[in-house]
Design a protein around this motif. Structure first.
Motif, PDB file in Angstrom:
ATOM      1  N   ARG A 122     -20.140  77.835 -70.924  1.00 24.25           N
ATOM      2  CA  ARG A 122     -19.530  76.534 -70.631  1.00 24.25           C
ATOM      3  C   ARG A 122     -20.593  75.435 -70.593  1.00 24.25           C
ATOM      4  O   ARG A 122     -20.410  74.341 -71.147  1.00 24.25           O
ATOM      5  CB  ARG A 122     -18.796  76.570 -69.287  1.00 24.25           C
ATOM      6  CG  ARG A 122     -17.557  77.444 -69.253  1.00 24.25           C
ATOM      7  CD  ARG A 122     -16.793  77.189 -67.961  1.00 24.25           C
ATOM      8  NE  ARG A 122     -15.667  78.079 -67.801  1.00 24.25           N
ATOM      9  CZ  ARG A 122     -15.702  79.212 -67.099  1.00 24.25           C
ATOM     10  NH1 ARG A 122     -16.824  79.589 -66.508  1.00 24.25           N
ATOM     11  NH2 ARG A 122     -14.631  79.976 -66.988  1.00 24.25           N
TER      12      ARG A 122
ATOM     13  N   ASP B 133     -10.767  79.022 -73.350  1.00 27.14           N
ATOM     14  CA  ASP B 133      -9.728  78.005 -73.452  1.00 27.14           C
ATOM     15  C   ASP B 133     -10.247  76.798 -72.675  1.00 27.14           C
ATOM     16  O   ASP B 133     -10.243  76.790 -71.445  1.00 27.14           O
ATOM     17  CB  ASP B 133      -8.420  78.527 -72.848  1.00 27.14           C
ATOM     18  CG  ASP B 133      -7.271  77.535 -72.971  1.00 27.14           C
ATOM     19  OD1 ASP B 133      -7.531  76.310 -72.954  1.00 27.14           O
ATOM     20  OD2 ASP B 133      -6.110  77.964 -73.069  1.00 27.14           O
TER      21      ASP B 133
ATOM     22  N   LYS C  10      -9.156  73.805 -72.103  1.00 26.17           N
ATOM     23  CA  LYS C  10      -8.231  73.091 -71.228  1.00 26.17           C
ATOM     24  C   LYS C  10      -7.982  73.858 -69.936  1.00 26.17           C
ATOM     25  O   LYS C  10      -7.972  73.285 -68.848  1.00 26.17           O
ATOM     26  CB  LYS C  10      -6.915  72.833 -71.960  1.00 26.17           C
ATOM     27  CG  LYS C  10      -7.043  71.842 -73.116  1.00 26.17           C
ATOM     28  CD  LYS C  10      -5.686  71.568 -73.746  1.00 26.17           C
ATOM     29  CE  LYS C  10      -5.820  70.555 -74.887  1.00 26.17           C
ATOM     30  NZ  LYS C  10      -4.501  70.282 -75.532  1.00 26.17           N
ATOM     31  N   ALA C  11      -7.768  75.155 -70.076  1.00 16.04           N
ATOM     32  CA  ALA C  11      -7.490  75.980 -68.897  1.00 16.04           C
ATOM     33  C   ALA C  11      -8.760  76.384 -68.168  1.00 16.04           C
ATOM     34  O   ALA C  11      -8.721  76.754 -66.992  1.00 16.04           O
ATOM     35  CB  ALA C  11      -6.704  77.224 -69.305  1.00 16.04           C
ATOM     36  N   GLY C  12      -9.886  76.344 -68.882  1.00 18.93           N
ATOM     37  CA  GLY C  12     -11.147  76.751 -68.272  1.00 18.93           C
ATOM     38  C   GLY C  12     -11.259  78.248 -68.105  1.00 18.93           C
ATOM     39  O   GLY C  12     -12.085  78.731 -67.342  1.00 18.93           O
ATOM     40  N   GLN C  13     -10.424  79.004 -68.826  1.00 17.03           N
ATOM     41  CA  GLN C  13     -10.399  80.451 -68.707  1.00 17.03           C
ATOM     42  C   GLN C  13     -10.725  81.106 -70.051  1.00 17.03           C
ATOM     43  O   GLN C  13     -10.551  80.508 -71.112  1.00 17.03           O
ATOM     44  CB  GLN C  13      -9.013  80.917 -68.254  1.00 17.03           C
ATOM     45  CG  GLN C  13      -8.571  80.346 -66.920  1.00 17.03           C
ATOM     46  CD  GLN C  13      -9.406  80.856 -65.759  1.00 17.03           C
ATOM     47  OE1 GLN C  13      -9.811  82.026 -65.752  1.00 17.03           O
ATOM     48  NE2 GLN C  13      -9.668  80.005 -64.775  1.00 17.03           N
ATOM     49  N   TYR C  14     -11.185  82.358 -69.986  1.00 15.53           N
ATOM     50  CA  TYR C  14     -11.466  83.126 -71.188  1.00 15.53           C
ATOM     51  C   TYR C  14     -10.281  84.049 -71.476  1.00 15.53           C
ATOM     52  O   TYR C  14      -9.815  84.756 -70.585  1.00 15.53           O
ATOM     53  CB  TYR C  14     -12.737  83.962 -71.018  1.00 15.53           C
ATOM     54  CG  TYR C  14     -14.009  83.141 -71.038  1.00 15.53           C
ATOM     55  CD1 TYR C  14     -14.746  82.985 -72.208  1.00 15.53           C
ATOM     56  CD2 TYR C  14     -14.482  82.530 -69.880  1.00 15.53           C
ATOM     57  CE1 TYR C  14     -15.918  82.239 -72.228  1.00 15.53           C
ATOM     58  CE2 TYR C  14     -15.645  81.773 -69.894  1.00 15.53           C
ATOM     59  CZ  TYR C  14     -16.345  81.632 -71.069  1.00 15.53           C
ATOM     60  OH  TYR C  14     -17.512  80.893 -71.089  1.00 15.53           O
ATOM     61  N   GLN C  15      -9.810  84.011 -72.708  1.00 16.79           N
ATOM     62  CA  GLN C  15      -8.677  84.819 -73.098  1.00 16.79           C
ATOM     63  C   GLN C  15      -9.125  85.864 -74.133  1.00 16.79           C
ATOM     64  O   GLN C  15      -9.809  85.530 -75.093  1.00 16.79           O
ATOM     65  CB  GLN C  15      -7.571  83.941 -73.709  1.00 16.79           C
ATOM     66  CG  GLN C  15      -7.097  82.813 -72.819  1.00 16.79           C
ATOM     67  CD  GLN C  15      -6.403  83.318 -71.566  1.00 16.79           C
ATOM     68  OE1 GLN C  15      -5.829  84.410 -71.564  1.00 16.79           O
ATOM     69  NE2 GLN C  15      -6.431  82.515 -70.510  1.00 16.79           N
TER      70      GLN C  15
END
Length: 214
Positions: A162, A201, A203-208
């Motif tokens: 990030r 991601d 926008k979500a700040g998460q890893y998918q």
């Protein structure tokens, strides 16, 4: 253990195998390169982005360093191989994508958490380099101290990707290309043991996780 002679043997296999099989492609590449993607990856010998993405010669412009870090432009003073490579990729090659390629079990991240290079005399160059993620490291360590169930290694690996993406946007030529819609920034993390790839991601700040049928 591989030695130099083993490298030369590898060259011979390449020359008689892959090079011969893709001779037309190499003839084209001898004239110029036009990769659409730049990958900023770790120098870790276990992780090769060209293998993970199954890419061919000339498809990826790759920069590798310890822990796949990009310093902020404000930290650049004089020469910088990272700044030069990114500038060339964006303004010269005009890549459409820059991918910050992190990975699980990163030795640089582990050393940063353990404080292996906190003594600048013992490893001054590594110490100076890893200081770029010192604030993120300190935040992760503080959170882990409050919540022992936090995986500090994984958290800092994710934070490092990030941070590098944020730092990329601080370079004027990157910011200009982003604003014009000519460039996109991406973050991914590859897990060596699982073979899994996770995409950030923004926008979500998460890893998918990338879905795959095995």
């Amino acid at each position: 253990m591989m030695d130099f002679e083993a490298l030369i043997d590898g060259y011979r296999r390449f020359r008689l195998g892959a090079y011969r099989e893709q001779r037309e492609r190499y003839d084209q590449l001898a004239q110029a390169q036009a990769p659409a993607v730049m990958v900023i990856a770790c120098s870790d010998s276990r992780v090769d982005p060209t293998r993970v993405f199954d890419s061919g010669p000339g498809e990826l412009f790759v920069l590798r360093n310890i822990a796949n870090l990009v310093p902020p432009v404000s930290a650049i003073s004089g020469q910088s191989s990272v700044a030069a490579a990114v500038e060339y990729a964006v303004t010269g090659l005009k890549v459409r994508h820059i991918v910050v390629f992190g990975h699980a079990r990163c030795g640089g991240i582990q050393a940063a958490l353990a404080g292996d290079f906190d003594n600048p005399v013992a490893g001054k160059h590594v110490h100076a380099w890893m200081e770029f993620i010192a604030p993120a490291r300190d935040s992760v360590k503080a959170a882990a101290a409050l919540s022992p169930d936090i995986d500090a290694q994984r958290a800092l690996e994710q934070a490092s990707v990030r941070l590098s993406i944020e730092n990329l946007a601080s370079y004027p030529f990157v910011a200009e290309a982003l604003k014009a819609g000519r460039l996109q920034l991406h973050g991914v993390i590859f897990d060596i043991a699982e073979g899994s790839l996770r995409i950030l991601d923004a926008k979500a700040g998460q890893y998918q996780a990338v879905p795959i049928d095995l």
